[in-house]
Design a protein around this motif. Sequence first.
Motif, PDB file in Angstrom:
ATOM      1  N   SER A   1      -9.200  -0.224  -3.932  1.00 15.39           N
ATOM      2  CA  SER A   1      -9.662  -0.061  -2.545  1.00 15.39           C
ATOM      3  C   SER A   1     -10.421   1.260  -2.393  1.00 15.39           C
ATOM      4  O   SER A   1     -10.006   2.156  -1.658  1.00 15.39           O
TER       5      SER A   1
ATOM      6  N   ILE B   1     -11.849  -0.800   3.191  1.00 17.80           N
ATOM      7  CA  ILE B   1     -11.423   0.152   4.202  1.00 17.80           C
ATOM      8  C   ILE B   1     -12.639   0.441   5.075  1.00 17.80           C
ATOM      9  O   ILE B   1     -13.683   0.840   4.568  1.00 17.80           O
TER      10      ILE B   1
ATOM     11  N   ALA C   1      -5.023   3.698   6.267  1.00 17.32           N
ATOM     12  CA  ALA C   1      -6.300   3.031   6.546  1.00 17.32           C
ATOM     13  C   ALA C   1      -6.385   1.694   5.816  1.00 17.32           C
ATOM     14  O   ALA C   1      -6.868   0.694   6.370  1.00 17.32           O
ATOM     15  N   ARG C   2      -5.901   1.646   4.578  1.00 15.21           N
ATOM     16  CA  ARG C   2      -5.907   0.384   3.819  1.00 15.21           C
ATOM     17  C   ARG C   2      -5.032  -0.649   4.506  1.00 15.21           C
ATOM     18  O   ARG C   2      -5.383  -1.830   4.601  1.00 15.21           O
TER      19      ARG C   2
ATOM     20  N   ILE D   1     -13.001   4.127  -1.242  1.00 16.05           N
ATOM     21  CA  ILE D   1     -13.697   4.416   0.005  1.00 16.05           C
ATOM     22  C   ILE D   1     -15.116   4.848  -0.347  1.00 16.05           C
ATOM     23  O   ILE D   1     -15.334   5.510  -1.365  1.00 16.05           O
TER      24      ILE D   1
ATOM     25  N   ASN E   1       0.814  -1.211   0.000  1.00 17.01           N
ATOM     26  CA  ASN E   1       0.000   0.000   0.000  1.00 17.01           C
ATOM     27  C   ASN E   1       0.851   1.265   0.000  1.00 17.01           C
ATOM     28  O   ASN E   1       0.431   2.288  -0.517  1.00 17.01           O
TER      29      ASN E   1
ATOM     30  N   ALA F   1      -6.796  -1.885   7.637  1.00 18.27           N
ATOM     31  CA  ALA F   1      -7.843  -2.833   7.237  1.00 18.27           C
ATOM     32  C   ALA F   1      -7.231  -4.187   6.859  1.00 18.27           C
ATOM     33  O   ALA F   1      -7.777  -5.239   7.206  1.00 18.27           O
TER      34      ALA F   1
ATOM     35  N   LEU G   1     -10.196   3.995   8.964  1.00 17.97           N
ATOM     36  CA  LEU G   1      -9.977   5.378   8.559  1.00 17.97           C
ATOM     37  C   LEU G   1      -9.828   6.284   9.783  1.00 17.97           C
ATOM     38  O   LEU G   1      -8.941   7.135   9.827  1.00 17.97           O
TER      39      LEU G   1
END
Length: 102
Positions: free
Chosen positions: A39, A82, A70-71, A41, A27, A74, A87
């Motif tokens: 990915s 996500i 955040a990815r 949001i 990522n 997750a 987040l």
Amino acid sequence: MSSAEMQKKVITARERQYARYGAELTNSIIPYETLIQLSPIDSTLHRYLKEISIAYHFSNRVQVNIIRTARTIADLDGEREITKEALSEAVKYRGHSSMVSI
């Protein structure tokens, strides 16, 4: 969580990333366009990030780094998408513990 358990979690998260991107990419280095394509949001999370960015004057670069973080969170949690928790946690890592709720 023990170091061994954390190591296993990190290895599993990296394997998820490699599978998602089709190569040994993570990522942190994947182009932003690819990250968002694979990915995305949802609108609620996008609105939340926009509100936080306005309130705290986050640049586009900071917002991209928040999405990347955040990815990764997750991935560590075994989530396909996500999540709002991921987040929120990523935003907190920017040093803002009292954020607008999602």
